[in-house]
Design a protein around this motif. Structure first.
Motif, mmCIF file in Angstrom:
data_model
loop_
_atom_site.group_PDB
_atom_site.id
_atom_site.type_symbol
_atom_site.label_atom_id
_atom_site.label_comp_id
_atom_site.label_asym_id
_atom_site.label_seq_id
_atom_site.Cartn_x
_atom_site.Cartn_y
_atom_site.Cartn_z
ATOM 1 N N GLY A 33 0.786 -1.229 0.000
ATOM 2 C CA GLY A 33 0.000 0.000 0.000
ATOM 3 C C GLY A 33 0.816 1.276 0.000
ATOM 4 N N TYR A 34 2.125 1.147 -0.107
ATOM 5 C CA TYR A 34 2.995 2.322 -0.127
ATOM 6 C C TYR A 34 3.834 2.380 -1.394
ATOM 7 C CZ TYR A 34 2.111 3.149 4.826
ATOM 8 O OH TYR A 34 1.519 3.433 6.024
ATOM 9 N N PHE A 35 4.116 3.598 -1.814
ATOM 10 C CA PHE A 35 5.161 3.865 -2.801
ATOM 11 C C PHE A 35 6.378 4.199 -1.951
ATOM 12 C CE2 PHE A 35 7.838 6.563 -5.304
ATOM 13 C CZ PHE A 35 7.777 6.015 -6.573
ATOM 14 N N VAL A 36 7.496 3.526 -2.182
ATOM 15 C CA VAL A 36 8.652 3.653 -1.304
ATOM 16 C C VAL A 36 9.905 3.899 -2.117
ATOM 17 C CG1 VAL A 36 10.043 2.458 0.450
ATOM 18 C CG2 VAL A 36 7.592 2.003 0.292
ATOM 19 N N PHE A 37 10.758 4.790 -1.612
ATOM 20 C CA PHE A 37 12.116 4.857 -2.151
ATOM 21 C C PHE A 37 13.090 4.878 -0.997
ATOM 22 C CE2 PHE A 37 11.606 9.576 -1.949
ATOM 23 C CZ PHE A 37 12.816 9.931 -1.353
ATOM 24 N N SER A 38 14.270 4.314 -1.239
ATOM 25 C CA SER A 38 15.302 4.339 -0.219
ATOM 26 C C SER A 38 16.652 4.625 -0.861
ATOM 27 C CB SER A 38 15.351 3.027 0.569
ATOM 28 O OG SER A 38 15.796 1.978 -0.244
ATOM 29 N N VAL A 39 17.465 5.328 -0.105
ATOM 30 C CA VAL A 39 18.838 5.620 -0.501
ATOM 31 C C VAL A 39 19.704 5.207 0.683
ATOM 32 C CG1 VAL A 39 20.496 7.388 -1.195
ATOM 33 C CG2 VAL A 39 18.095 7.586 -1.912
ATOM 34 N N ARG A 40 20.593 4.253 0.438
ATOM 35 C CA ARG A 40 21.493 3.762 1.483
ATOM 36 C C ARG A 40 22.924 3.943 0.988
ATOM 37 N NH1 ARG A 40 23.613 -1.491 2.544
ATOM 38 N NH2 ARG A 40 22.398 -2.295 0.792
ATOM 39 N N ASP A 41 23.824 4.333 1.893
ATOM 40 C CA ASP A 41 25.209 4.563 1.483
ATOM 41 C C ASP A 41 26.184 4.034 2.516
ATOM 42 O OD1 ASP A 41 26.071 6.560 3.472
ATOM 43 O OD2 ASP A 41 24.736 7.953 2.461
ATOM 44 N N ASP A 42 27.450 4.032 2.140
ATOM 45 C CA ASP A 42 28.525 3.642 3.052
ATOM 46 C C ASP A 42 29.406 4.849 3.389
ATOM 47 O OD1 ASP A 42 29.894 4.012 0.680
ATOM 48 O OD2 ASP A 42 30.922 2.082 0.721
ATOM 49 N N GLY A 43 28.787 6.023 3.443
ATOM 50 C CA GLY A 43 29.515 7.255 3.754
ATOM 51 C C GLY A 43 29.872 7.358 5.227
ATOM 52 N N LYS A 44 30.226 8.557 5.645
ATOM 53 C CA LYS A 44 30.733 8.752 7.016
ATOM 54 C C LYS A 44 29.661 8.585 8.092
ATOM 55 C CE LYS A 44 30.346 13.787 7.080
ATOM 56 N NZ LYS A 44 31.059 15.042 7.185
ATOM 57 N N GLY A 45 28.396 8.668 7.744
ATOM 58 C CA GLY A 45 27.324 8.479 8.713
ATOM 59 C C GLY A 45 27.178 9.661 9.654
ATOM 60 N N MET A 46 26.190 9.560 10.547
ATOM 61 C CA MET A 46 25.904 10.610 11.525
ATOM 62 C C MET A 46 25.843 10.003 12.913
ATOM 63 S SD MET A 46 22.808 12.711 9.671
ATOM 64 C CE MET A 46 21.997 11.354 8.823
ATOM 65 N N ASP A 47 26.251 10.789 13.897
ATOM 66 C CA ASP A 47 26.098 10.311 15.273
ATOM 67 C C ASP A 47 24.644 10.486 15.700
ATOM 68 O OD1 ASP A 47 25.716 13.030 16.071
ATOM 69 O OD2 ASP A 47 27.830 13.256 16.585
ATOM 70 N N SER A 48 24.297 9.937 16.865
ATOM 71 C CA SER A 48 22.901 9.940 17.307
ATOM 72 C C SER A 48 22.369 11.357 17.521
ATOM 73 C CB SER A 48 22.732 9.110 18.568
ATOM 74 O OG SER A 48 23.556 9.612 19.603
ATOM 75 N N GLU A 49 23.225 12.281 17.950
ATOM 76 C CA GLU A 49 22.773 13.663 18.154
ATOM 77 C C GLU A 49 22.379 14.311 16.827
ATOM 78 O OE1 GLU A 49 24.535 18.004 19.399
ATOM 79 O OE2 GLU A 49 25.427 16.244 20.356
#
Length: 183
Positions: A33-49
């Motif tokens: 029931g959803y139209f979905v897109f995702s972008v996943r990478d192996d970059g530097k990422g973000m901390d939880s803050e």
């Protein structure tokens, strides 16, 4: 932005700016029931803050301007269209953004020209390894830059006009088939 392909390109370009060497881009027409897109990478990422604050338009890691509208805007659009945004990230591990839109919501922006977004992304980041998957009404399309490089050689340049044109024609033909359109 009037089409989702431009949001996808913006998010993917952020991945490149974050040092990603690999990007996995997936678009699914009707996922429960959803139209979905995702972008996943192996970059530097973000901390939880930063991950908690990134939906605020006045939080950005860019030094050229003091606002970052990409994630806050796509977050707002998903909510307006009966969906939601999932964002996962960890320092040194990369980031994954998944946007869900109610498939039948009249306010959902169209996908738009995803082929051109893929072409521009690869022409602007020749070192990038990309896996683009599209799940449509009539099957799936999976495109991997690694496979093209195996055929054309590691020095394959997606900004080369001949390769750029071939990529556009190839992806349009494949995409039309999985979308159930006439080629």
């Amino acid at each position: 932005m009037r089409e989702l392909a431009l949001h996808i390109l913006d998010i993917a370009q952020n991945s490149v700016a974050a040092g990603a060497r690999h990007i996995w881009l997936t678009v699914s027409e009707n996922e429960q029931g959803y139209f979905v897109f995702s972008v996943r990478d192996d970059g530097k990422g973000m901390d939880s803050e930063m991950l908690q604050r990134v939906r605020d338009p006045f939080v950005t890691s860019r030094t050229t301007r003091k606002v970052g509208m990409g994630i806050p805007f796509i977050d707002m659009v998903t909510q307006q269209c009966g969906g939601h945004l999932e964002l996962r990230s960890a320092p040194g591990k990369g980031t994954a953004l998944t946007a869900y839109f109610a498939a039948d919501n009249i306010d959902r922006p169209p996908l738009g020209d995803i082929v051109s977004s893929v072409q521009v992304l690869l022409a602007g980041a020749p070192q990038l390894e990309l896996e683009f998957a599209y799940n449509g009404a009539n099957g799936s399309l999976v495109f991997r830059t690694q496979e093209v490089r195996e055929i054309l050689g590691e020095a394959c340049d997606f900004a080369n006009p001949e390769i750029y044109a071939w990529l556009g024609a190839y992806l349009k033909e494949q995409l039309a088939q999985v979308q159930g359109e006439e080629v």
